[in-house]
Motif scaffolding. Sequence first.
Motif, PDB file in Angstrom:
ATOM      1  N   SER A 117       7.834  11.243  -2.184  1.00 34.35           N
ATOM      2  CA  SER A 117       8.234   9.834  -2.228  1.00 34.35           C
ATOM      3  C   SER A 117       7.946   9.175  -0.889  1.00 34.35           C
ATOM      4  N   PHE A 118       8.242   9.893   0.185  1.00 36.11           N
ATOM      5  CA  PHE A 118       7.982   9.308   1.508  1.00 36.11           C
ATOM      6  C   PHE A 118       6.494   9.315   1.835  1.00 36.11           C
ATOM      7  N   VAL A 119       5.772  10.322   1.376  1.00 31.92           N
ATOM      8  CA  VAL A 119       4.317  10.312   1.553  1.00 31.92           C
ATOM      9  C   VAL A 119       3.719   9.085   0.871  1.00 31.92           C
ATOM     10  N   LEU A 120       4.185   8.780  -0.336  1.00 37.87           N
ATOM     11  CA  LEU A 120       3.718   7.594  -1.049  1.00 37.87           C
ATOM     12  C   LEU A 120       4.073   6.321  -0.278  1.00 37.87           C
ATOM     13  N   ALA A 121       5.260   6.290   0.335  1.00 36.58           N
ATOM     14  CA  ALA A 121       5.648   5.130   1.140  1.00 36.58           C
ATOM     15  C   ALA A 121       4.669   4.908   2.291  1.00 36.58           C
ATOM     16  N   LEU A 122       4.230   5.988   2.938  1.00 39.24           N
ATOM     17  CA  LEU A 122       3.267   5.852   4.030  1.00 39.24           C
ATOM     18  C   LEU A 122       1.885   5.459   3.509  1.00 39.24           C
ATOM     19  N   PHE A 123       1.492   5.969   2.356  1.00 31.43           N
ATOM     20  CA  PHE A 123       0.224   5.554   1.764  1.00 31.43           C
ATOM     21  C   PHE A 123       0.192   4.040   1.576  1.00 31.43           C
ATOM     22  N   ILE A 124       1.307   3.470   1.135  1.00 33.44           N
ATOM     23  CA  ILE A 124       1.372   2.033   0.872  1.00 33.44           C
ATOM     24  C   ILE A 124       1.571   1.250   2.165  1.00 33.44           C
ATOM     25  N   PHE A 125       2.416   1.760   3.048  1.00 36.35           N
ATOM     26  CA  PHE A 125       2.786   1.042   4.262  1.00 36.35           C
ATOM     27  C   PHE A 125       1.601   0.802   5.187  1.00 36.35           C
ATOM     28  N   GLY A 126       0.698   1.760   5.284  1.00 33.29           N
ATOM     29  CA  GLY A 126      -0.328   1.718   6.317  1.00 33.29           C
ATOM     30  C   GLY A 126      -1.352   0.618   6.195  1.00 33.29           C
ATOM     31  N   TYR A 127      -1.560   0.074   5.004  1.00 32.42           N
ATOM     32  CA  TYR A 127      -2.620  -0.934   4.883  1.00 32.42           C
ATOM     33  C   TYR A 127      -2.192  -2.190   4.124  1.00 32.42           C
ATOM     34  N   LYS A 128      -0.995  -2.208   3.552  1.00 33.50           N
ATOM     35  CA  LYS A 128      -0.505  -3.402   2.861  1.00 33.50           C
ATOM     36  C   LYS A 128       0.500  -4.124   3.754  1.00 33.50           C
ATOM     37  N   ARG A 129       0.238  -5.386   4.013  1.00 29.66           N
ATOM     38  CA  ARG A 129       1.041  -6.147   4.963  1.00 29.66           C
ATOM     39  C   ARG A 129       2.428  -6.481   4.435  1.00 29.66           C
ATOM     40  N   ARG A 130       2.555  -6.731   3.150  1.00 26.99           N
ATOM     41  CA  ARG A 130       3.824  -7.178   2.598  1.00 26.99           C
ATOM     42  C   ARG A 130       4.415  -6.137   1.656  1.00 26.99           C
ATOM     43  N   ALA A 131       4.383  -4.914   2.099  1.00 30.97           N
ATOM     44  CA  ALA A 131       4.877  -3.815   1.261  1.00 30.97           C
ATOM     45  C   ALA A 131       6.267  -3.363   1.676  1.00 30.97           C
ATOM     46  N   GLY A 132       6.959  -4.167   2.494  1.00 31.42           N
ATOM     47  CA  GLY A 132       8.261  -3.770   3.010  1.00 31.42           C
ATOM     48  C   GLY A 132       9.268  -3.374   1.955  1.00 31.42           C
ATOM     49  N   PRO A 133       9.501  -4.200   0.913  1.00 30.35           N
ATOM     50  CA  PRO A 133      10.486  -3.826  -0.108  1.00 30.35           C
ATOM     51  C   PRO A 133      10.149  -2.521  -0.824  1.00 30.35           C
ATOM     52  N   VAL A 134       8.872  -2.315  -1.151  1.00 31.45           N
ATOM     53  CA  VAL A 134       8.468  -1.090  -1.842  1.00 31.45           C
ATOM     54  C   VAL A 134       8.661   0.115  -0.931  1.00 31.45           C
ATOM     55  N   ASN A 322     -13.346   1.245   5.785  1.00 28.27           N
ATOM     56  CA  ASN A 322     -12.300   0.837   4.854  1.00 28.27           C
ATOM     57  C   ASN A 322     -10.926   1.149   5.453  1.00 28.27           C
ATOM     58  N   PRO A 323     -10.075   0.138   5.696  1.00 29.49           N
ATOM     59  CA  PRO A 323      -8.761   0.406   6.298  1.00 29.49           C
ATOM     60  C   PRO A 323      -7.853   1.247   5.410  1.00 29.49           C
ATOM     61  N   MET A 324      -7.993   1.127   4.086  1.00 36.16           N
ATOM     62  CA  MET A 324      -7.163   1.929   3.189  1.00 36.16           C
ATOM     63  C   MET A 324      -7.512   3.412   3.321  1.00 36.16           C
ATOM     64  N   LEU A 325      -8.796   3.730   3.367  1.00 32.98           N
ATOM     65  CA  LEU A 325      -9.215   5.120   3.532  1.00 32.98           C
ATOM     66  C   LEU A 325      -8.796   5.659   4.900  1.00 32.98           C
ATOM     67  N   LYS A 326      -8.863   4.803   5.899  1.00 34.76           N
ATOM     68  CA  LYS A 326      -8.415   5.196   7.241  1.00 34.76           C
ATOM     69  C   LYS A 326      -6.945   5.594   7.217  1.00 34.76           C
ATOM     70  N   ASN A 327      -6.137   4.808   6.531  1.00 38.22           N
ATOM     71  CA  ASN A 327      -4.709   5.127   6.436  1.00 38.22           C
ATOM     72  C   ASN A 327      -4.483   6.391   5.612  1.00 38.22           C
ATOM     73  N   PHE A 328      -5.222   6.556   4.509  1.00 36.00           N
ATOM     74  CA  PHE A 328      -5.097   7.767   3.704  1.00 36.00           C
ATOM     75  C   PHE A 328      -5.379   9.004   4.547  1.00 36.00           C
ATOM     76  N   HIS A 329      -6.397   8.911   5.402  1.00 40.71           N
ATOM     77  CA  HIS A 329      -6.750  10.045   6.263  1.00 40.71           C
ATOM     78  C   HIS A 329      -5.608  10.375   7.212  1.00 40.71           C
ATOM     79  N   ARG A 330      -4.999   9.368   7.797  1.00 48.46           N
ATOM     80  CA  ARG A 330      -3.943   9.608   8.770  1.00 48.46           C
ATOM     81  C   ARG A 330      -2.677  10.127   8.102  1.00 48.46           C
ATOM     82  N   VAL A 331      -2.367   9.616   6.929  1.00 48.75           N
ATOM     83  CA  VAL A 331      -1.202  10.133   6.213  1.00 48.75           C
ATOM     84  C   VAL A 331      -1.426  11.599   5.839  1.00 48.75           C
ATOM     85  N   ALA A 332      -2.648  11.920   5.371  1.00 44.82           N
ATOM     86  CA  ALA A 332      -2.954  13.305   5.016  1.00 44.82           C
ATOM     87  C   ALA A 332      -2.891  14.215   6.243  1.00 44.82           C
TER      88      ALA A 332
END
Length: 410
Positions: A117-134, A322-332
């Motif tokens: 659940s927290f891994v998913l939170a970091l996947f979303i947090f790293g590249y979405k600006r308004r993902a605070g509530p999620v 791609n910033p999303m892929l960059k974040n995926f790499h760092r979370v992994a």
Amino acid sequence: VTLLSTAFLRGFGLRMFGGEMWGGSQYILYFIVAFFFLMAWEIVLTPRQWKIALYSMCLLSFIPMASQALYAFSGGKIWQHFMFIVPEMQVLEYMKDMETGSQFARLQIANIASQYSFVLALFIFGYKRRAGPVVCFLAVLSFVLAGISGNRVPLMYVFVLIVSYILLNTDKRFFQRIRIPYLMAFLVVLTLLLSFARYLPMTFQRSLSFIPFINVAIDAKYNGLATLGWRVEVWTAAVRLIPHYFWLGRGFAFSPSDLSTFSARTLSGSVSVDMTLLTGNYHNGLINLIVDLGIFGLLSGLGFVFSAIAAERRNLRRNWINPMLKNFHRVAFAGFMAHFIVYILLGGGLNHLMTLFLWVIIMEGVLRTDRQLEALKNAAENPVEQKPIWPGRRASSGFVPAPSSSPTRS
């Protein structure tokens, strides 16, 4: 080579080979993982496919927890799903504790869903600006599931995951973004936990009991220390085996007659250290490596870990398209570090080494995709006769042709 030589000399543990030993499924599982690891290098996904795959990986981690909860709350009447899902023996202990009204009835498998659940939170947090509530919802969900499990490992894992993710992020704007709001939120939550943890359910208090100076009931703290003492006893007994299996590991095969004897002791109410040693579940990855596979297995495992860390540190500094892929790499990468520190060093086993392979597959996979995007960008700036960048896709799918070179390995 280490696996094959150990299996050949110690026994494969497979009845279909005519032997009388059990436990050979471990060899099969490792060879399957190794095959998947090698074949994954030939696969290139699109960014959208990576997003679907990683989000699905995190969400599917709820299935084992849901299956055990369904079995437990139905009183064992609903069991058909275990024809497709591997059951865990802890669910029987959970049902027994519920029947007796124990305050420490723990659905231990919930710790896996808590971590992802927290891994998913970091996947979303790293590249979405308004993902605070999620992100906040997933963080609270992770804490609740950790409390339901009564396990201290998921909170340790999340802590190491957060620290690793912050240290691996070299973007100055990232620190400016999290500096004030998230630091304040962390301090508020920590203050509340230190002050009012005693009023939480016992399983929640048990999962928090490793935090220094936290105000939890003495029963919760001693319940957690009891399992820690048992693990120390297992580690001490396992370390004594190292001189006997230093050059050639003991392997994964074991005698079924010994298993039935120790299982009877365990079912009678005592947790047998001998049972744990027999099945090779030492709750420490490094001990597992050297006892089961010898010194060459230990060196091979550590060599894989440190070579992966060195390679992925170099990849962190590349100019990602791609910033999303960059974040995926760092979370992994953060997940890789957290899994190695928490499971391999502190409380896991050799099976968790397979999860490290998965994190490397993810890191290298998103890197290959970003390199293809880089080739796409270069092709647009210097158009030449090309072939499609994504295997099996036509130009009408929205992707421009790319250079004909094969994906570059890290």
